[in-house]
Scaffold this motif. Structure first.
Motif, short mmCIF file in Angstrom:
data_model
loop_
_atom_site.label_atom_id
_atom_site.label_comp_id
_atom_site.label_asym_id
_atom_site.label_seq_id
_atom_site.Cartn_x
_atom_site.Cartn_y
_atom_site.Cartn_z
N GLY A 12 0.82 -1.20 0.00
CA GLY A 12 0.00 0.00 0.00
C GLY A 12 0.86 1.26 0.00
O GLY A 12 2.07 1.21 -0.14
N VAL A 13 0.20 2.38 0.15
CA VAL A 13 0.88 3.67 0.21
C VAL A 13 1.73 3.73 1.47
O VAL A 13 1.28 3.37 2.55
N MET A 14 2.96 4.18 1.34
CA MET A 14 3.86 4.29 2.49
C MET A 14 3.84 5.72 3.03
O MET A 14 4.24 6.64 2.33
N ILE A 15 3.37 5.85 4.24
CA ILE A 15 3.32 7.15 4.91
C ILE A 15 4.58 7.29 5.75
O ILE A 15 4.91 6.40 6.52
N HIS A 16 5.27 8.41 5.63
CA HIS A 16 6.44 8.68 6.45
C HIS A 16 6.04 9.36 7.76
O HIS A 16 6.56 9.02 8.81
N HIS A 65 8.60 18.07 -0.99
CA HIS A 65 9.43 18.48 0.15
C HIS A 65 10.53 17.45 0.32
O HIS A 65 10.25 16.29 0.60
N ARG A 66 11.76 17.91 0.13
CA ARG A 66 12.91 17.00 0.13
C ARG A 66 12.64 15.90 -0.88
O ARG A 66 12.36 16.18 -2.04
N ASN A 67 12.67 14.65 -0.48
CA ASN A 67 12.38 13.55 -1.42
C ASN A 67 10.99 12.97 -1.20
O ASN A 67 10.70 11.86 -1.60
N LEU A 68 10.12 13.73 -0.55
CA LEU A 68 8.76 13.28 -0.24
C LEU A 68 7.73 14.18 -0.90
O LEU A 68 8.04 15.27 -1.35
N ALA A 83 2.87 12.81 4.67
CA ALA A 83 4.09 12.83 3.87
C ALA A 83 4.30 11.42 3.35
O ALA A 83 4.35 10.46 4.13
N VAL A 84 4.40 11.29 2.03
CA VAL A 84 4.51 9.97 1.41
C VAL A 84 5.67 9.96 0.42
O VAL A 84 6.22 11.00 0.06
N ASP A 85 6.03 8.76 -0.03
CA ASP A 85 7.06 8.62 -1.06
C ASP A 85 6.65 9.43 -2.29
O ASP A 85 5.47 9.55 -2.59
N ASP A 86 7.63 9.94 -3.02
CA ASP A 86 7.31 10.83 -4.13
C ASP A 86 6.64 10.15 -5.32
O ASP A 86 6.07 10.81 -6.17
N GLU A 87 6.63 8.82 -5.37
CA GLU A 87 5.96 8.15 -6.49
C GLU A 87 4.52 7.73 -6.16
O GLU A 87 3.84 7.14 -6.98
N GLU A 88 4.03 8.07 -4.97
CA GLU A 88 2.69 7.66 -4.57
C GLU A 88 1.61 8.46 -5.31
O GLU A 88 1.84 9.59 -5.73
N ASN A 89 0.44 7.88 -5.41
CA ASN A 89 -0.70 8.49 -6.08
C ASN A 89 -1.36 9.51 -5.13
O ASN A 89 -1.85 9.14 -4.07
N GLU A 90 -1.38 10.76 -5.54
CA GLU A 90 -1.90 11.84 -4.71
C GLU A 90 -3.38 11.67 -4.37
O GLU A 90 -3.81 11.96 -3.26
N LEU A 91 -4.15 11.19 -5.34
CA LEU A 91 -5.59 11.05 -5.11
C LEU A 91 -5.90 9.97 -4.07
O LEU A 91 -6.82 10.12 -3.27
N ILE A 92 -5.13 8.90 -4.09
CA ILE A 92 -5.32 7.86 -3.08
C ILE A 92 -5.01 8.42 -1.69
O ILE A 92 -5.73 8.16 -0.73
N VAL A 93 -3.94 9.21 -1.59
CA VAL A 93 -3.56 9.78 -0.30
C VAL A 93 -4.62 10.78 0.17
O VAL A 93 -4.97 10.81 1.36
N LEU A 94 -5.17 11.58 -0.73
CA LEU A 94 -6.26 12.49 -0.36
C LEU A 94 -7.47 11.71 0.15
O LEU A 94 -8.14 12.13 1.10
#
Length: 173
Positions: A12-16, A65-68, A83-94
């Motif tokens: 799944g999406v990795m949250i930092h 932000h940085r690499n996120l 804050a998630v990995d830079d390749e994650e899908n923005e809509l899923i995180v929203l």
């Protein structure tokens, strides 16, 4: 490129980290799923809050932000940020942010900043029911509501002395 069988595809999406803060920049909740020192956390909070608060409201809800990627949504006076990995899908995180806000609303009955200030332990408990180890764990709002209700009942029973220390109900209260 990822293939259908790659491990990257399966997870799944990795949250930092997750940050909830007010329009004044006061942090109301913070949860880190990656190791950061206290000094790094303080610096991150300062950078993230100032970067997001200085953005005009008409701009998109994604900031690099940085690499996120910082993905945020404002509800009333609160900013909910993941804050998630830079390749994650923005809509899923929203959607993940929306899911958590709906759970808070269901629990508090139209959640507001004061709910998070005076019941921060409940906000953290709800967050921990939704996200585990930086990934979405539970999508059922009904199940989370039931689990939190059971936890609340157990806490009340413990306060009244009608439960053992291990959580089992007393036979003859």
């Amino acid at each position: 490129s990822t293939t259908l069988h790659s491990p990257r595809r399966a997870r799944g999406v990795m949250i930092h980290f997750a940050l909830l803060f007010s329009r004044q920049g006061k942090v109301r909740l913070s949860k880190y799923y990656k190791p950061y020192s206290q000094k790094e956390r303080a610096k991150l909070v300062k950078e993230v809050t100032s970067q997001i608060l200085s953005r005009p409201s008409k701009l998109c809800n994604v900031v690099e932000h940085r690499n996120l990627k910082l993905i945020y949504k404002r509800y009333a006076s609160l900013y909910f940020t993941l804050a998630v990995d830079d390749e994650e899908n923005e809509l899923i995180v929203l959607e993940m942010i929306q899911h958590y806000v709906e759970i808070l609303d269901r629990y508090f009955g139209n959640v507001c900043e004061l709910d998070l200030i005076f019941n921060f332990h409940k906000a953290y408990y709800l967050l921990d029911e939704v996200f585990v180890a930086g990934e979405l764990q539970e999508t059922s709002k009904k199940l989370i509501a039931r689990l939190v209700s059971e936890q609340d009942a157990l806490v009340e029973a413990a306060k009244m002395g009608t439960v053992e220390q291990d959580g089992t109900p007393l036979q003859y209260p």
